[in-house]
Design a protein around this motif. Structure first.
Motif, PDB file in Angstrom:
ATOM      1  N   ASP A 214      -0.944  11.299 -42.879  1.00  0.00           N
ATOM      2  CA  ASP A 214      -1.545  11.129 -41.552  1.00  0.00           C
ATOM      3  C   ASP A 214      -3.064  11.115 -41.642  1.00  0.00           C
ATOM      4  O   ASP A 214      -3.735  10.349 -40.934  1.00  0.00           O
ATOM      5  N   GLU A 217      -4.212   7.739 -42.972  1.00  0.00           N
ATOM      6  CA  GLU A 217      -4.141   6.709 -41.932  1.00  0.00           C
ATOM      7  C   GLU A 217      -5.228   6.913 -40.882  1.00  0.00           C
ATOM      8  O   GLU A 217      -5.800   5.948 -40.371  1.00  0.00           O
ATOM      9  N   LEU A 218      -5.518   8.170 -40.559  1.00  0.00           N
ATOM     10  CA  LEU A 218      -6.553   8.462 -39.580  1.00  0.00           C
ATOM     11  C   LEU A 218      -7.925   8.009 -40.076  1.00  0.00           C
ATOM     12  O   LEU A 218      -8.714   7.420 -39.327  1.00  0.00           O
ATOM     13  N   LYS A 219      -8.222   8.256 -41.345  1.00  0.00           N
ATOM     14  CA  LYS A 219      -9.507   7.856 -41.908  1.00  0.00           C
ATOM     15  C   LYS A 219      -9.643   6.327 -41.945  1.00  0.00           C
ATOM     16  O   LYS A 219     -10.739   5.784 -41.725  1.00  0.00           O
ATOM     17  N   THR A 220      -8.538   5.646 -42.223  1.00  0.00           N
ATOM     18  CA  THR A 220      -8.576   4.177 -42.213  1.00  0.00           C
ATOM     19  C   THR A 220      -8.917   3.659 -40.821  1.00  0.00           C
ATOM     20  O   THR A 220      -9.739   2.735 -40.660  1.00  0.00           O
ATOM     21  N   LYS A 221      -8.294   4.259 -39.814  1.00  0.00           N
ATOM     22  CA  LYS A 221      -8.563   3.848 -38.436  1.00  0.00           C
ATOM     23  C   LYS A 221      -9.999   4.174 -38.039  1.00  0.00           C
ATOM     24  O   LYS A 221     -10.672   3.370 -37.367  1.00  0.00           O
ATOM     25  N   GLU A 222     -10.492   5.336 -38.451  1.00  0.00           N
ATOM     26  CA  GLU A 222     -11.870   5.736 -38.127  1.00  0.00           C
ATOM     27  C   GLU A 222     -12.883   4.766 -38.757  1.00  0.00           C
ATOM     28  O   GLU A 222     -13.883   4.415 -38.134  1.00  0.00           O
ATOM     29  N   ARG A 223     -12.631   4.318 -39.972  1.00  0.00           N
ATOM     30  CA  ARG A 223     -13.547   3.404 -40.632  1.00  0.00           C
ATOM     31  C   ARG A 223     -13.544   2.030 -39.941  1.00  0.00           C
ATOM     32  O   ARG A 223     -14.596   1.393 -39.811  1.00  0.00           O
ATOM     33  N   GLU A 224     -12.379   1.584 -39.531  1.00  0.00           N
ATOM     34  CA  GLU A 224     -12.311   0.306 -38.816  1.00  0.00           C
ATOM     35  C   GLU A 224     -13.110   0.368 -37.523  1.00  0.00           C
ATOM     36  O   GLU A 224     -13.837  -0.571 -37.181  1.00  0.00           O
ATOM     37  N   GLU A 225     -12.984   1.474 -36.804  1.00  0.00           N
ATOM     38  CA  GLU A 225     -13.741   1.640 -35.561  1.00  0.00           C
ATOM     39  C   GLU A 225     -15.241   1.741 -35.835  1.00  0.00           C
ATOM     40  O   GLU A 225     -16.062   1.209 -35.074  1.00  0.00           O
ATOM     41  N   LYS A 228     -16.683  -1.686 -36.584  1.00  0.00           N
ATOM     42  CA  LYS A 228     -16.822  -2.462 -35.348  1.00  0.00           C
ATOM     43  C   LYS A 228     -18.076  -2.046 -34.582  1.00  0.00           C
ATOM     44  O   LYS A 228     -18.775  -2.893 -34.003  1.00  0.00           O
TER      45      LYS A 228
END
Length: 287
Positions: A214, A217-225, A228
């Motif tokens: 988890d 996956e959270l760090k991947t989402k944070e980097r994408e944001e 952006k």
């Protein structure tokens, strides 16, 4: 005694004199009609002749009346109209600044440099060549670049010239500084690692609330944001210069082959690093 034979009356043949007289009378009638038509034509011509003479005389009089003073008056009228039209157009183009085209910052399409650049084509400058256009040389324009595109900002020397609040951006491509806010440290177009300013800090006491999967996956989402946010922040300034009527695009920056791999990775500047916070625990209230 035999009865007498009935007598038959024969029509007396007309004499040659009577037929000749009828022919003469017909000829006379024809001559009379032709003479009448000729008289009518002559009368009509006589009646029309004075009118044409009158028209010619009026035209001649009008030509005589249109002398040099009238020509001069027409010229004054045309010049006056052009002058008033020019004043009105100047007022509209300058948004009410002036009636006589004396704008402090004229639109780029009203400058000679704009048309010279259209004929010459875009400039291609290396970072060292671009550094010469930082406003310290009064004989050169002031250029800045963002995202490898060069703009002429000479119309605003108080801001981008020596001593100006944004002089750090002159003579270089400081795309990184537009996002981080570190004007002196980040005068570079190298955007590697800028997204870290939007990433939360790792803290073992906080990160233990997630499983490894988890958390990954959270760090991947944070980097994408975060990426952006960097993109949107840089795009804001790219659009600002691209859509500006004051600053015109003049060319592009030529970066060395293999760039940015030829340079060391820049650390996050101090101002940007201070904005990072610890990751929020799920379900925890914001302080």
């Amino acid at each position: 005694m035999a009865s007498p034979e009935p007598t038959v009356r024969r029509r007396k043949p007309e004499s040659k004199d009577s037929s000749a007289s009828e022919t003469e009378q017909a000829l006379k009638r024809v001559q009379t009609l032709s003479s009448d038509s000729d008289d009518t034509k002559k009368k009509t011509a006589v009646q029309k002749q004075p009118k044409s003479k009158k028209k010619k005389s009026k035209a001649a009089e009008e030509e005589d009346d249109y002398d040099g003073w009238n020509i001069a008056l027409d010229i004054v009228r045309v010049v006056s109209f052009l002058f008033l039209a020019s004043c009105g157009l100047s007022y509209l183009v300058s948004n009410g600044e002036t009636f006589f085209w004396g704008m402090s910052n004229p639109p780029k399409y009203l400058t000679k440099a704009y048309y010279k650049e259209l004929i010459r084509g875009p400039l291609y400058l290396t970072p060292s060549e671009l550094a010469l256009y930082d406003g310290t040389d009064p004989n050169l324009p002031i250029y800045l670049a963002i995202n490898w595109t060069i703009y002429d900002v000479s119309s605003n020397p108080r801001t981008y010239g020596p001593g100006g609040s944004y002089h750090y951006f002159a003579g270089c491509d400081a795309a990184r500084a537009y996002v981080t806010g570190c004007f002196a440290e980040d005068r570079s177009p190298d955007m590697r690692g800028v997204e870290e300013m939007y990433l939360p800090l790792d803290d073992p006491n906080v990160d233990k609330h997630w499983s490894r999967q988890d958390l990954r996956e959270l760090k991947t989402k944070e980097r994408e944001e975060a990426l952006k946010k960097v993109h949107d922040g840089l795009k804001h300034w790219v659009d600002f210069f691209a859509k500006s009527d004051k600053y015109r695009r003049v060319g592009y920056v030529k970066m060395p082959k293999g760039w940015p791999g030829t340079e060391p990775r820049r650390p996050l500047c101090e101002t940007a690093a201070k904005g990072r916070k610890v990751r929020k625990i799920p379900g925890a209230k914001e302080e």
